[in-house]
Design an enzyme around this catalytic site. Structure first.
Site, PDB file in Angstrom:
ATOM      1  N   SER A 176       0.828  -1.213   0.000  1.00 38.69           N
ATOM      2  CA  SER A 176       0.000   0.000   0.000  1.00 38.69           C
ATOM      3  C   SER A 176       0.860   1.261   0.000  1.00 38.69           C
ATOM      4  O   SER A 176       0.335   2.372   0.049  1.00 38.69           O
ATOM      5  CB  SER A 176      -0.914   0.001   1.229  1.00 38.69           C
ATOM      6  N   ASN A 227      -2.080  -2.546  13.401  1.00 34.50           N
ATOM      7  CA  ASN A 227      -3.535  -2.343  13.379  1.00 34.50           C
ATOM      8  C   ASN A 227      -3.958  -1.066  14.112  1.00 34.50           C
ATOM      9  O   ASN A 227      -4.786  -0.299  13.614  1.00 34.50           O
ATOM     10  CB  ASN A 227      -4.243  -3.562  13.975  1.00 34.50           C
ATOM     11  N   HIS A 269     -40.371  22.702 -10.237  1.00 30.33           N
ATOM     12  CA  HIS A 269     -40.366  21.919 -11.493  1.00 30.33           C
ATOM     13  C   HIS A 269     -39.585  22.645 -12.598  1.00 30.33           C
ATOM     14  O   HIS A 269     -39.840  22.423 -13.778  1.00 30.33           O
ATOM     15  CB  HIS A 269     -41.793  21.621 -11.982  1.00 30.33           C
ATOM     16  N   LYS A 274     -18.353  30.850 -28.520  1.00 29.02           N
ATOM     17  CA  LYS A 274     -18.684  30.088 -27.316  1.00 29.02           C
ATOM     18  C   LYS A 274     -17.928  30.529 -26.071  1.00 29.02           C
ATOM     19  O   LYS A 274     -16.764  30.881 -26.112  1.00 29.02           O
ATOM     20  CB  LYS A 274     -18.371  28.606 -27.554  1.00 29.02           C
ATOM     21  N   GLU A 314     -19.569  22.643 -14.819  1.00 28.19           N
ATOM     22  CA  GLU A 314     -19.910  21.282 -15.241  1.00 28.19           C
ATOM     23  C   GLU A 314     -19.092  20.250 -14.474  1.00 28.19           C
ATOM     24  O   GLU A 314     -19.595  19.196 -14.076  1.00 28.19           O
ATOM     25  CB  GLU A 314     -19.661  21.118 -16.743  1.00 28.19           C
ATOM     26  N   GLN A 356      -7.509  -2.035   4.216  1.00 25.32           N
ATOM     27  CA  GLN A 356      -6.496  -1.248   3.519  1.00 25.32           C
ATOM     28  C   GLN A 356      -7.086  -0.508   2.315  1.00 25.32           C
ATOM     29  O   GLN A 356      -6.512   0.466   1.825  1.00 25.32           O
ATOM     30  CB  GLN A 356      -5.353  -2.168   3.068  1.00 25.32           C
TER      31      GLN A 356
HETATM   32  N1  ARG Z   1      -1.242  -1.235   5.424  1.00 21.80           N
HETATM   33  C1  ARG Z   1      -2.197  -1.718   6.374  1.00 21.80           C
HETATM   34  C2  ARG Z   1      -3.538  -1.005   6.197  1.00 21.80           C
HETATM   35  O1  ARG Z   1      -3.580  -0.029   5.547  1.00 21.80           O
HETATM   36  C3  ARG Z   1      -1.690  -1.510   7.756  1.00 21.80           C
HETATM   37  C4  ARG Z   1      -2.218  -2.460   8.760  1.00 21.80           C
HETATM   38  C5  ARG Z   1      -1.694  -3.807   8.488  1.00 21.80           C
HETATM   39  N2  ARG Z   1      -2.028  -4.703   9.523  1.00 21.80           N
HETATM   40  C6  ARG Z   1      -1.949  -6.033   9.340  1.00 21.80           C
HETATM   41  N3  ARG Z   1      -2.251  -6.785  10.319  1.00 21.80           N
HETATM   42  N4  ARG Z   1      -1.613  -6.547   8.212  1.00 21.80           N
HETATM   43  O2  ARG Z   1      -4.549  -1.433   6.680  1.00 21.80           O
END
Ligand code: ARG
Length: 460
Positions: free
Chosen positions: A24, A111, A157, A284, A291, A323
């Site tokens: 990520s 986490n 309307h 124009k 838009e 994620q």
């Molecule tokens: N890159 C992970 C996310 O965005 C971080 C948490 C990852 N935790 C795990 N137990 N794999 O959620």
């Protein structure tokens, strides 16, 4: 090669495609400042509680400061092998300070780490959204003030309904965007709890001080349940909901600008700086910015639906599905900020064509309700009967190709002989808007009072 974080249990590294779906870092590097702030608060607390030494905490803190500079100055090398921002920072810290870096992750998990990073980001975004909405509100109040007495057709309307003032119309949007602003504030209230220290999901046996880290990171208090702390993305959903509603308001306003700037309407003229030309048609002037603002809501409400769908049915606690939260929120945040800024610019720059608005205000027998009300007030006619008599007057005027105010008195008296010439006073668009003095009505005196109310509330 096996992973530098969890290689102990593994004999080989991930497949290339595993790394590609798993990593990520390309998007979550945007959370680097939040990640480093969270780590510094955590390390300081660990030292205060005697869980790590003061020397290690100092080395961690200095190393993290250096990493923050490296990232800000774009000399940091992000690696996809290191998966995400958390592991990129920690691995670099190990390069910089050695084994002490390995103590930072005591009593913490990615986490709770990602939960705290993301909450900090969403909180900041809600504050920025609040400020951008405040700027748009100020621009609308300025327009409303100039045009407190500018008469225009009010529509239902999209057909002419009753005359209103443009100032009153602007204040309708002020109400909407002010509600959006208060939704930002409500969302911050609920979000303002710190999940750091929930660890993987169960909390930790180390004697950490979650209140200290919460305070250090600017949260009101720590979250109360460790399982919820790492499972919850309500705060992101709420931001996307707030953003979707605000974008919906922007879209409605943009649609009106698109319609009103046509040669058929000519109610508003966009500045050159907020319009484009055509490569083939020399005459124009196109409302492209309006838009695009009208269209951007698609991405933002799409992000809301996307994250709701990711979260639905997810068992507690953390799953990697979560994620998928970040790109949606980042894109919605950027899109909303851009749309708000573009709308504020357009509103500030655009000019109102009072004459076209006034001319249109009288079209379509827009003062018919005023005639019916006069019959009720002066002749004590029941409203339903007055509605019917007025309907016949409209039919006669339409047949003759004239406005209600041009119907001769004897024609009106043919409908009810008690009608007098006094009736003509209520048939003008100005008289109509001036008469609408009920609380919240369109009368210029009301508009002026409402502007003062909002300026007081916004402190502008
Ligand atoms: N890159 C992970 C996310 O965005 C971080 C948490 C990852 N935790 C795990 N137990 N794999 O959620």
């Amino acid at each position: 090669t096996s992973n530098e974080m969890w290689g102990g249990r593994f004999s080989s590294g991930p497949a290339a495609i595993m790394e590609e779906i798993n990593a990520s870092i390309e998007f979550d590097k945007r959370l680097y400042a939040e990640d480093i702030a969270g780590s510094k608060a955590h390390a300081t607390m660990l030292a205060q509680r005697g869980i790590i030494s003061d020397e290690d905490a100092a080395a961690i803190s200095q190393g993290l400061d250096r990493i923050e500079r490296e990232i800000a100055e774009e000399t940091f090398t992000f690696s996809r092998e290191r998966e995400d921002i958390h592991m990129n920072v920690e691995a670099r810290l190990a390069e910089l300070i050695g084994p002490a870096a390995g103590r930072l992750h005591t009593a913490r998990s990615r986490n709770d780490q990602v939960a705290v990073d993301f909450r900090l980001f969403v909180k900041k975004t809600l504050q920025q959204t609040d400020a951008a909405l405040t700027a748009l509100l100020a621009a609308l109040l300025d327009k409303a003030e100039i045009h407190a007495e500018t008469v225009m057709p009010g529509f239902t309307h999209l057909q002419s309904a009753q005359p209103v003032t443009y100032g009153h119309h602007c204040l309708a949007y002020v109400e909407m965007f002010a509600r959006d602003r208060s939704r930002c504030r409500d969302a911050i209230e609920r979000l303002d709890e710190c999940p750091l220290g929930a660890a993987a999901l169960a909390g930790t046996g180390f004697s950490i001080d979650r209140h200290a880290t919460a305070t250090a990171l600017g949260f009101r208090e720590p979250t109360r349940n460790s399982i919820d702390s790492v499972s919850d993305r309500d705060f992101a959903l709420e931001f996307l909901a707030v953003a979707s509603i605000a974008a919906t308001h922007l879209s409605r306003m943009a649609e009106e600008i698109v319609i009103w700037s046509t040669p058929q309407f000519r109610f508003v003229r966009l500045s050159d700086s907020f319009s484009t030309g055509s490569s083939i048609m020399p005459q124009k002037k196109n409302p492209d910015a309006a838009e695009l603002v009208r269209a951007k809501v698609g991405r933002i409400s799409g992000a809301l639906v996307s994250l709701l769908t990711v979260m639905k049915g997810l068992p507690l606690a953390y799953s990697k599905d979560m994620q998928e939260d970040k790109e949606q929120v980042f894109d919605a945040a950027d899109t909303l900020a851009l749309a708000l800024a573009a709308m504020t610019g357009m509103i500030t720059d655009m000019t109102i064509n009072d004459d076209a608005m006034r001319a249109a205000a009288g079209a379509g027998f827009s003062t018919a309700t005023d005639l019916a009300d006069w019959l009720v007030r002066e002749l004590k006619m029941p409203f339903r009967e007055a509605h019917h008599v007025t309907g016949r007057a409209v039919a006669l005027a339409e047949e003759a190709g004239i406005g209600l105010e041009a119907l001769p008195l004897d024609v009106l008296q043919g409908l009810d002989k008690r009608i007098t010439s006094a009736v003509y006073a209520v048939l003008s668009v100005d008289a109509s808007v001036r008469s609408r003095t009920s609380f919240g009505g369109t009368a210029p005196e009301n508009v002026t009072r409402q502007i003062a109310y909002w300026r007081g509330r916004l402190g502008s």
